[in-house]
Design a protein around this motif. Structure first.
Motif, PDB file in Angstrom:
ATOM      1  N   THR A   1       0.762  -1.168  -0.258  1.00 41.61           N
ATOM      2  CA  THR A   1       0.300   0.010   0.157  1.00 41.61           C
ATOM      3  C   THR A   1       0.441   1.068  -0.285  1.00 41.61           C
ATOM      4  OG1 THR A   1      -0.132   0.073   1.882  1.00 41.61           O
ATOM      5  CG2 THR A   1      -2.078  -1.213   1.666  1.00 41.61           C
ATOM      6  N   TYR A   2       2.000   1.075   0.555  1.00 39.07           N
ATOM      7  CA  TYR A   2       3.244   2.593   0.914  1.00 39.07           C
ATOM      8  C   TYR A   2       3.390   2.849  -0.505  1.00 39.07           C
ATOM      9  CZ  TYR A   2       6.895   5.284  -0.049  1.00 39.07           C
ATOM     10  OH  TYR A   2       8.085   6.383   0.356  1.00 39.07           O
ATOM     11  N   ILE A   3       3.731   1.233  -1.807  1.00 37.31           N
ATOM     12  CA  ILE A   3       3.576   2.022  -2.989  1.00 37.31           C
ATOM     13  C   ILE A   3       2.557   2.488  -4.095  1.00 37.31           C
ATOM     14  CG2 ILE A   3       4.206   0.713  -5.383  1.00 37.31           C
ATOM     15  CD1 ILE A   3       6.414  -0.741  -4.391  1.00 37.31           C
ATOM     16  N   ILE A   4       1.305   2.359  -3.626  1.00 36.66           N
ATOM     17  CA  ILE A   4       0.378   2.303  -4.204  1.00 36.66           C
ATOM     18  C   ILE A   4      -0.176   3.981  -3.971  1.00 36.66           C
ATOM     19  CG2 ILE A   4      -2.697   2.213  -4.155  1.00 36.66           C
ATOM     20  CD1 ILE A   4      -2.222  -0.708  -3.948  1.00 36.66           C
ATOM     21  N   ASP A   5      -0.133   4.193  -2.516  1.00 36.22           N
ATOM     22  CA  ASP A   5      -0.180   5.838  -2.135  1.00 36.22           C
ATOM     23  C   ASP A   5       1.021   6.700  -2.366  1.00 36.22           C
ATOM     24  OD1 ASP A   5      -2.399   4.298  -0.430  1.00 36.22           O
ATOM     25  OD2 ASP A   5      -1.847   4.664   1.300  1.00 36.22           O
ATOM     26  N   LYS A   6       2.329   6.384  -2.787  1.00 37.22           N
ATOM     27  CA  LYS A   6       3.375   7.325  -3.092  1.00 37.22           C
ATOM     28  C   LYS A   6       2.509   7.428  -4.137  1.00 37.22           C
ATOM     29  CE  LYS A   6       7.179   9.239  -3.675  1.00 37.22           C
ATOM     30  NZ  LYS A   6       8.948   8.473  -2.872  1.00 37.22           N
ATOM     31  N   LEU A   7       2.186   6.813  -5.354  1.00 41.07           N
ATOM     32  CA  LEU A   7       1.859   6.765  -7.008  1.00 41.07           C
ATOM     33  C   LEU A   7       0.481   7.484  -6.888  1.00 41.07           C
ATOM     34  CD1 LEU A   7       2.937   3.295  -8.244  1.00 41.07           C
ATOM     35  CD2 LEU A   7       3.998   4.999  -8.834  1.00 41.07           C
ATOM     36  N   THR A   8      -0.312   7.295  -5.792  1.00 40.58           N
ATOM     37  CA  THR A   8      -1.960   7.626  -5.869  1.00 40.58           C
ATOM     38  C   THR A   8      -1.517   9.596  -5.580  1.00 40.58           C
ATOM     39  OG1 THR A   8      -2.037   7.541  -3.938  1.00 40.58           O
ATOM     40  CG2 THR A   8      -3.394   6.368  -5.581  1.00 40.58           C
TER      41      THR A   8
END
Length: 297
Positions: A93-100
């Motif tokens: 989820t860290y990668i998802i949230d960084k990308l969003t």
């Protein structure tokens, strides 16, 4: 010689391939772009000169971009499809949230796509997190093709990119949507716990009145190469925070991490903002909080 407008659809080895609507031309960029520190990007709208004989076609003008991403290296995006798999590799989820957050900063619509639902459970947990944050969330099973049509509908008349960790199924999803692409896919390495890179360059494919890009997979370490989001703009890149930002007791100095009287923190405690999202916000904030003003230039 003939001047004509088009869009860069592929860049490789210093050559750029420009779609004019009638034909794709191989071009070189003029040297003045290098002097200005400008690199042509896939997705750029350009004007080219078609030269006769042995003379190379040239890119003469790069029109203003509405946005760009460093990784994937694309310009003028409408939607960023963030592909994550429940397992192999496990969702991060860290990668998802960084990308969003990067997409929000660039005024690109993020769409969360979760794959490998045929071999693992847990989709509903992540669907709840991201739908409550205001994002589209799509459930995909690349073995059966589930979710492919829903993704395809969002591609129409848009310039879109697919990104995510290696091995999550980006190329497989695109093959389900457009079988004629026949993109190379690869199995995840059991020994390393990550996939092999299967997409070797950035390229956009014209379809349904828009363009789609299959982009190289990347690990969390590669996120360091993405554009930096500074601490004063970070809260606005978490869209569910925005209704609370003017309600903090100390609005101008609130970091929204653990501050007294912080409306964002209170919303997390009350279940109005996902704790997972807030935890990742704190991690990103701690990474950028010490960047000085002179380092932004």
């Amino acid at each position: 010689m003939k001047a004509i407008k088009g869009k860069i659809v592929k860049g490789i080895g210093g050559f750029y391939y420009v779609d004019t609507g009638e034909e794709i031309y191989e071009c070189r960029a003029r040297g003045n772009f290098r002097k200005q520190g400008i690199t042509p990007l896939v997705g750029d709208n350009v004007e080219i000169t078609l030269n006769e004989g042995d003379h190379e076609n040239t890119i003469d003008i790069i029109y203003d971009r509405k946005n760009l991403l460093v990784r994937p290296p694309l310009a003028n995006l409408d939607r960023l499809f963030i592909i994550s798999s429940l397992v192999d590799p496990k969702i991060n989820t860290y990668i998802i949230d960084k990308l969003t957050a990067i997409a929000e900063k660039k005024d690109i619509e993020p769409v969360i796509v979760i794959t490998k639902n045929d071999i693992a459970d847990g989709f509903e947990e992540y669907e709840k997190i991201y739908k409550s944050a205001g994002y589209r969330v799509i459930k995909c099973d690349n073995s059966s093709g589930e979710g492919a049509e829903e993704v395809k509908e969002l591609l129409k008349d848009k310039i879109c990119a697919f990104t995510g960790n290696t091995g999550v199924g980006k190329s497989s999803l695109l093959n389900n949507i457009f079988p004629d692409l026949k993109l190379e896919t690869g199995e995840t390495s059991k020994k390393l716990g990550r996939g092999r890179h299967t997409t070797r360059h950035c390229e956009i494919f014209k379809t349904d009145g828009g363009y789609i890009a299959d982009t190289p997979g990347f690990s969390s370490l590669d996120l360091e190469r993405c554009e930096t989001i500074y601490k004063d703009e970070l809260p606005y890149c978490f869209k569910e925070f925005i209704p609370y930002l003017d309600k903090c007791k100390f609005m101008t100095n609130c970091s929204h991490v653990s501050d007294k009287g912080c409306a964002v923190c209170e919303a997390v405690e009350n279940g109005e903002i996902s704790k997972s999202r807030h935890d990742n916000y704190i991690q990103i904030y701690n990474e950028v909080k010490d960047i000085k003003e002179w380092q932004k230039k």
